[in-house]
Design a protein around this motif. Sequence first.
Motif, PDB file in Angstrom:
ATOM      1  N   VAL A 172       0.812  -1.016  -0.404  1.00 14.71           N
ATOM      2  CA  VAL A 172       0.116  -0.247   0.390  1.00 14.71           C
ATOM      3  C   VAL A 172       0.734   1.069  -0.110  1.00 14.71           C
ATOM      4  N   GLY A 173       0.687   2.015  -0.454  1.00 18.72           N
ATOM      5  CA  GLY A 173       0.786   2.988  -0.680  1.00 18.72           C
ATOM      6  C   GLY A 173       0.287   4.138  -1.927  1.00 18.72           C
ATOM      7  N   GLU A 174       1.063   5.900  -1.838  1.00 20.65           N
ATOM      8  CA  GLU A 174       0.799   6.705  -2.899  1.00 20.65           C
ATOM      9  C   GLU A 174       0.978   6.095  -4.530  1.00 20.65           C
ATOM     10  N   SER A 175       0.268   6.532  -5.214  1.00 19.52           N
ATOM     11  CA  SER A 175       0.713   6.061  -6.854  1.00 19.52           C
ATOM     12  C   SER A 175       2.053   6.760  -7.255  1.00 19.52           C
ATOM     13  N   GLY A 176       2.643   5.780  -7.534  1.00 17.22           N
ATOM     14  CA  GLY A 176       4.483   6.264  -7.928  1.00 17.22           C
ATOM     15  C   GLY A 176       4.306   6.179  -6.911  1.00 17.22           C
ATOM     16  N   SER A 177       4.743   4.571  -6.114  1.00 13.70           N
ATOM     17  CA  SER A 177       5.466   4.938  -4.703  1.00 13.70           C
ATOM     18  C   SER A 177       6.268   3.354  -5.317  1.00 13.70           C
ATOM     19  N   GLY A 178       5.537   2.720  -6.928  1.00 12.77           N
ATOM     20  CA  GLY A 178       6.834   1.229  -6.704  1.00 12.77           C
ATOM     21  C   GLY A 178       5.269  -0.308  -6.433  1.00 12.77           C
ATOM     22  N   ILE A 194      -2.113  -8.035  -2.386  1.00 12.08           N
ATOM     23  CA  ILE A 194      -2.823  -7.146  -3.209  1.00 12.08           C
ATOM     24  C   ILE A 194      -2.001  -5.955  -3.163  1.00 12.08           C
ATOM     25  N   VAL A 195      -1.366  -5.446  -4.194  1.00 10.89           N
ATOM     26  CA  VAL A 195      -1.582  -4.044  -4.371  1.00 10.89           C
ATOM     27  C   VAL A 195      -3.026  -3.059  -4.385  1.00 10.89           C
ATOM     28  N   SER A 196      -2.671  -2.018  -3.335  1.00 11.25           N
ATOM     29  CA  SER A 196      -3.690  -0.942  -3.641  1.00 11.25           C
ATOM     30  C   SER A 196      -3.091   0.322  -3.062  1.00 11.25           C
ATOM     31  N   HIS A 197      -4.076   1.236  -3.263  1.00 11.24           N
ATOM     32  CA  HIS A 197      -3.403   2.553  -3.075  1.00 11.24           C
ATOM     33  C   HIS A 197      -4.607   2.952  -1.893  1.00 11.24           C
ATOM     34  N   ASN A 198      -6.075   1.909  -1.794  1.00 13.57           N
ATOM     35  CA  ASN A 198      -7.016   2.105  -1.063  1.00 13.57           C
ATOM     36  C   ASN A 198      -6.628   1.305   0.290  1.00 13.57           C
ATOM     37  N   LEU A 199      -6.921   1.833   1.566  1.00 17.03           N
ATOM     38  CA  LEU A 199      -6.298   1.613   3.058  1.00 17.03           C
ATOM     39  C   LEU A 199      -7.394   0.362   2.926  1.00 17.03           C
ATOM     40  N   ALA A 200      -8.528   1.293   3.543  1.00 17.06           N
ATOM     41  CA  ALA A 200      -9.976   0.263   3.756  1.00 17.06           C
ATOM     42  C   ALA A 200      -9.693  -1.026   3.015  1.00 17.06           C
ATOM     43  N   VAL A 201      -9.049  -1.504   1.527  1.00 18.81           N
ATOM     44  CA  VAL A 201      -9.216  -2.146   1.059  1.00 18.81           C
ATOM     45  C   VAL A 201      -8.496  -3.658   1.547  1.00 18.81           C
ATOM     46  N   VAL A 202      -6.781  -3.220   1.799  1.00 20.17           N
ATOM     47  CA  VAL A 202      -5.906  -3.449   2.468  1.00 20.17           C
ATOM     48  C   VAL A 202      -6.273  -4.485   3.364  1.00 20.17           C
ATOM     49  N   SER A 203      -7.076  -2.842   4.030  1.00 14.54           N
ATOM     50  CA  SER A 203      -7.263  -3.312   5.371  1.00 14.54           C
ATOM     51  C   SER A 203      -8.608  -4.764   5.733  1.00 14.54           C
ATOM     52  N   MET A 218      -8.769  -7.371   3.734  1.00 10.83           N
ATOM     53  CA  MET A 218      -8.028  -8.012   2.889  1.00 10.83           C
ATOM     54  C   MET A 218      -6.962  -8.636   3.440  1.00 10.83           C
ATOM     55  N   CYS A 219      -5.447  -8.522   3.649  1.00  7.96           N
ATOM     56  CA  CYS A 219      -4.719  -8.497   4.215  1.00  7.96           C
ATOM     57  C   CYS A 219      -4.606  -8.638   5.409  1.00  7.96           C
ATOM     58  N   ASP A 220      -3.697 -10.015   5.776  1.00  7.92           N
ATOM     59  CA  ASP A 220      -3.479 -10.281   7.566  1.00  7.92           C
ATOM     60  C   ASP A 220      -2.383  -8.882   7.738  1.00  7.92           C
ATOM     61  N   ARG A 221      -1.343  -9.181   6.449  1.00  5.46           N
ATOM     62  CA  ARG A 221       0.312  -7.673   6.490  1.00  5.46           C
ATOM     63  C   ARG A 221      -0.115  -7.509   5.411  1.00  5.46           C
ATOM     64  N   LEU A 222       0.710  -5.962   5.468  1.00  5.23           N
ATOM     65  CA  LEU A 222       0.724  -5.300   4.338  1.00  5.23           C
ATOM     66  C   LEU A 222       2.060  -4.431   5.032  1.00  5.23           C
ATOM     67  N   MET A 223       2.941  -3.456   4.204  1.00  3.38           N
ATOM     68  CA  MET A 223       3.752  -3.057   3.484  1.00  3.38           C
ATOM     69  C   MET A 223       3.956  -1.722   2.955  1.00  3.38           C
ATOM     70  N   VAL A 224       3.969  -0.763   3.959  1.00  3.84           N
ATOM     71  CA  VAL A 224       3.761   1.111   3.453  1.00  3.84           C
ATOM     72  C   VAL A 224       5.093   0.920   2.483  1.00  3.84           C
ATOM     73  N   MET A 225       4.711   1.752   1.504  1.00  4.19           N
ATOM     74  CA  MET A 225       5.831   2.613   0.396  1.00  4.19           C
ATOM     75  C   MET A 225       5.749   3.687   0.334  1.00  4.19           C
ATOM     76  N   GLN A 226       6.215   3.955  -0.096  1.00  6.47           N
ATOM     77  CA  GLN A 226       6.615   5.893  -0.259  1.00  6.47           C
ATOM     78  C   GLN A 226       7.805   6.049  -0.906  1.00  6.47           C
ATOM     79  N   ASN A 227       7.888   6.633  -2.354  1.00  2.00           N
ATOM     80  CA  ASN A 227       9.139   6.744  -3.365  1.00  2.00           C
ATOM     81  C   ASN A 227      10.033   6.103  -3.440  1.00  2.00           C
ATOM     82  N   ALA A 228       9.189   4.987  -3.760  1.00  2.00           N
ATOM     83  CA  ALA A 228       9.788   3.875  -3.872  1.00  2.00           C
ATOM     84  C   ALA A 228      10.180   2.773  -2.910  1.00  2.00           C
ATOM     85  N   ARG A 229      10.324   2.831  -1.843  1.00  2.00           N
ATOM     86  CA  ARG A 229      11.311   2.525  -0.981  1.00  2.00           C
ATOM     87  C   ARG A 229      10.652   2.324   0.570  1.00  2.00           C
ATOM     88  N   MET A 230      10.566   1.156   0.462  1.00  4.12           N
ATOM     89  CA  MET A 230       9.884  -0.016   1.874  1.00  4.12           C
ATOM     90  C   MET A 230       9.123   1.421   3.109  1.00  4.12           C
TER      91      MET A 230
END
Length: 245
Positions: free
Chosen positions: A37-43, A194-203, A205-217
């Motif tokens: 999960v993260g904003e558009s363009g985060s990788g 699952i890739v999404s910019h929508n935090l509600a979807v990830v929350s 659907m997912c057991d765990r998630l990785m937050v990304m910003q500007n190509a990095r974890m």
Amino acid sequence: MTNPILSVKDLSVRFGAATVVDDVSFAVAPGESFGLVGESGSGKSTILRTIMGLNQDWSGEILVDGQPAASDSRRKFARRVQMVFQDPYASLHPRHLIGKAIAEPMRIHGMDNADARALDLLDLIGLGRNFAYRYPHELSGGQRQRVAIARALSLSPKLLLLDEPTSALDVSVQAEILNLLNTLRKELNLTFVIVSHNLAVVSYMCDRLMVMQNARMVENVTRAQLRNGELKADYTRDFVAASRL
């Protein structure tokens, strides 16, 4: 974590001089649903496309069932990993009947009873066998995405990569597709990334998630940590706050 089905280590991806994924690592257990999960363009989507072999200029390690993904033949890899793309309108051939679209991967791989299995898959995704004789333009967006999911399941993979699987759909249809995916994961013992910019979807659907910003974890969190606000990074807290506005 012992024996992950997917392990990504020190992954970096370049588009020309630009680094679009920068030294990212994560692992996914069999049967787990893991979110990026993260904003558009985060990788995020670039990671999925790289796992699928669609990007060439990358470094690091990608293992599926402990074996380097790049060492597999494309046919062998396709039997283990499939991807569902964002846009159901672009993912189906407009002149192919739905039944043919679902059966085609099975025919390519020399599987027996491709047509009969395509009908079974239409039942599985909740459309029914009559849809085998329709064309994509006769289906709604949600129905097309169900067909895309059925086609991804046609080779019986254990790992599904889902790139914004509901973002092109109406809100009322999104929940139906997410519930279908949850049901399929349980019934077929699937693993999701699952890739999404929508935090509600990830929350949801997912057991765990990785937050990304500007190509990095930025950080890894569990669903419980996300819902309880147990977040370490300022960016994650700001992202969560913005998602709730």
